[in-house]
Design a protein around this motif. Structure first.
Motif, short mmCIF file in Angstrom:
data_model
loop_
_atom_site.label_atom_id
_atom_site.label_comp_id
_atom_site.label_asym_id
_atom_site.label_seq_id
_atom_site.Cartn_x
_atom_site.Cartn_y
_atom_site.Cartn_z
N LEU A 1 20.22 8.20 -32.26
CA LEU A 1 21.13 8.71 -31.03
C LEU A 1 20.74 9.91 -30.47
O LEU A 1 20.53 9.85 -29.19
CB LEU A 1 22.58 8.52 -31.36
CG LEU A 1 23.26 7.29 -31.73
CD1 LEU A 1 24.90 7.46 -32.06
CD2 LEU A 1 23.24 6.62 -30.21
N LEU A 2 20.49 10.73 -31.39
CA LEU A 2 20.07 12.14 -30.70
C LEU A 2 18.69 12.18 -29.82
O LEU A 2 18.53 12.51 -28.96
CB LEU A 2 19.85 13.24 -31.85
CG LEU A 2 19.50 14.61 -31.67
CD1 LEU A 2 20.54 15.24 -30.71
CD2 LEU A 2 19.51 15.33 -32.80
N ARG B 1 17.26 9.33 -28.76
CA ARG B 1 17.50 8.70 -27.48
C ARG B 1 18.02 9.51 -26.27
O ARG B 1 17.72 9.62 -25.12
CB ARG B 1 18.30 7.46 -27.57
CG ARG B 1 18.59 6.56 -26.36
CD ARG B 1 19.22 5.16 -26.78
NE ARG B 1 20.38 5.67 -27.19
CZ ARG B 1 21.23 4.36 -28.06
NH1 ARG B 1 20.21 3.36 -28.12
NH2 ARG B 1 22.32 4.81 -28.48
N ARG B 2 18.86 10.50 -26.63
CA ARG B 2 19.82 11.20 -25.49
C ARG B 2 18.76 12.43 -25.18
O ARG B 2 18.93 12.78 -23.95
CB ARG B 2 21.15 11.69 -26.35
CG ARG B 2 22.21 10.16 -26.23
CD ARG B 2 23.27 10.16 -26.92
NE ARG B 2 23.99 9.16 -26.76
CZ ARG B 2 25.04 9.05 -27.60
NH1 ARG B 2 25.60 9.94 -28.32
NH2 ARG B 2 25.71 7.76 -27.63
N PHE C 1 16.46 10.93 -22.95
CA PHE C 1 17.13 10.46 -21.44
C PHE C 1 17.31 11.98 -20.66
O PHE C 1 17.03 11.93 -19.53
CB PHE C 1 18.50 9.95 -21.53
CG PHE C 1 18.48 8.53 -21.83
CD1 PHE C 1 17.43 7.71 -21.16
CD2 PHE C 1 19.23 7.78 -22.67
CE1 PHE C 1 17.26 6.36 -21.39
CE2 PHE C 1 19.40 6.38 -22.82
CZ PHE C 1 18.27 5.65 -22.23
N ALA C 2 17.54 12.93 -21.44
CA ALA C 2 17.96 14.27 -20.53
C ALA C 2 16.32 14.78 -20.32
O ALA C 2 16.33 15.12 -19.09
CB ALA C 2 18.22 15.19 -21.78
N ILE D 1 20.55 4.09 -16.74
CA ILE D 1 21.18 4.66 -18.03
C ILE D 1 22.56 4.39 -18.28
O ILE D 1 23.06 3.93 -19.20
CB ILE D 1 21.02 6.37 -18.07
CG1 ILE D 1 19.33 6.66 -18.13
CG2 ILE D 1 21.88 6.95 -18.86
CD1 ILE D 1 19.21 8.16 -17.87
N GLU E 1 23.73 2.74 -21.73
CA GLU E 1 24.44 3.71 -22.49
C GLU E 1 26.00 3.35 -22.33
O GLU E 1 26.66 3.54 -23.30
CB GLU E 1 24.22 5.02 -21.99
CG GLU E 1 23.09 5.58 -22.55
CD GLU E 1 23.10 5.85 -24.15
OE1 GLU E 1 24.02 5.94 -25.00
OE2 GLU E 1 22.15 6.08 -24.82
N THR F 1 28.54 8.74 -22.67
CA THR F 1 27.34 9.26 -22.50
C THR F 1 26.43 9.06 -21.24
O THR F 1 25.80 10.09 -20.72
CB THR F 1 26.23 8.55 -23.68
OG1 THR F 1 27.09 8.74 -24.80
CG2 THR F 1 24.87 9.34 -23.79
N GLY F 2 26.65 7.90 -20.54
CA GLY F 2 26.00 7.65 -19.21
C GLY F 2 26.77 8.50 -18.04
O GLY F 2 25.87 9.12 -17.37
N LEU G 1 25.25 11.94 -18.76
CA LEU G 1 23.99 12.04 -18.33
C LEU G 1 23.86 12.13 -16.61
O LEU G 1 23.23 12.71 -16.01
CB LEU G 1 22.87 11.20 -18.77
CG LEU G 1 22.81 11.22 -20.38
CD1 LEU G 1 22.03 9.99 -20.92
CD2 LEU G 1 21.60 12.42 -20.33
N THR H 1 15.14 2.78 -29.88
CA THR H 1 16.25 3.34 -30.90
C THR H 1 17.61 2.38 -31.23
O THR H 1 18.58 3.13 -31.16
CB THR H 1 16.52 4.67 -29.95
OG1 THR H 1 17.13 4.30 -28.87
CG2 THR H 1 15.16 5.35 -29.77
#
Length: 174
Positions: A8-9, A11-12, A15-16, A50, A54, A58-59, A62, A168
């Motif tokens: 998860l970390l 993936r995020r 994305f960032a 996203i 997500e 989270t979506g 982001l 992921t």
């Protein structure tokens, strides 16, 4: 750190990083081609995709991050982009969870709708409200081609986000 938390970390963070990279591509003149004066709203397409995958918070976060970066790169920096991109991501996640299926056609439809809403609201709040004449011409000559350009690029973002989600993926145990 457990493997699921690590995935998860990663993936995020990816994305960032993608949001930062796409912000630079979109908002730095000459980094991404303009076609007949139309500019792609790359962050809208990315945030929609996203949000579709997500979903949940989270979506939206982001989307808020992407919009805040966009706001920092323009002179008026009113917070409009942060608010609207957060709402787009949250709405896309909600629609996929409750009403729609997650596939490419849905991404194209949601991206088109988000771009049209973005353009109409922007013109209404920042062009018409400022008393600028020829807002209709601006909408048809710049924003409509930009919407079409963005929608044409949406599959790139959809497949990239889907690939990262599969890479992921977290296995749920019952």
């Amino acid at each position: 750190m457990r493997k699921t938390t690590q995935k998860l970390l990663v993936r995020r963070l990816v994305f960032a990083a993608a949001v930062i990279l796409i912000n630079i591509l979109q908002n730095t003149r000459g980094f991404f081609p303009e076609i007949f004066g139309a500019r792609a709203f790359l962050l809208i397409a990315l945030v929609v995709c996203i949000g579709m995958f997500e979903r949940k918070i989270t979506g939206a976060l982001l989307g808020l991050f992407a919009g805040a970066l966009w706001d920092m790169s323009i002179p008026d920096g009113s917070g409009y982009n942060a608010l609207i991109l957060m709402l787009f991501a949250a709405a896309c996640g909600f629609l996929i969870t409750v009403l729609m299926r997650n596939h490419l056609l849905t991404a194209i439809i949601l991206s088109a709708a988000a771009c049209i809403i973005y353009a109409l609201l922007y013109v209404l709040f920042f062009v018409v409200a400022a008393g600028i004449t020829d807002s209709g011409r601006l909408l048809l000559s710049f924003y409509l081609p930009s919407v079409i350009y963005t929608v044409a690029l949406t599959p790139v973002f959809y497949f990239a986000v889907r690939w990262l989600m599969k890479l992921t993926a977290i296995e749920e145990k019952f």
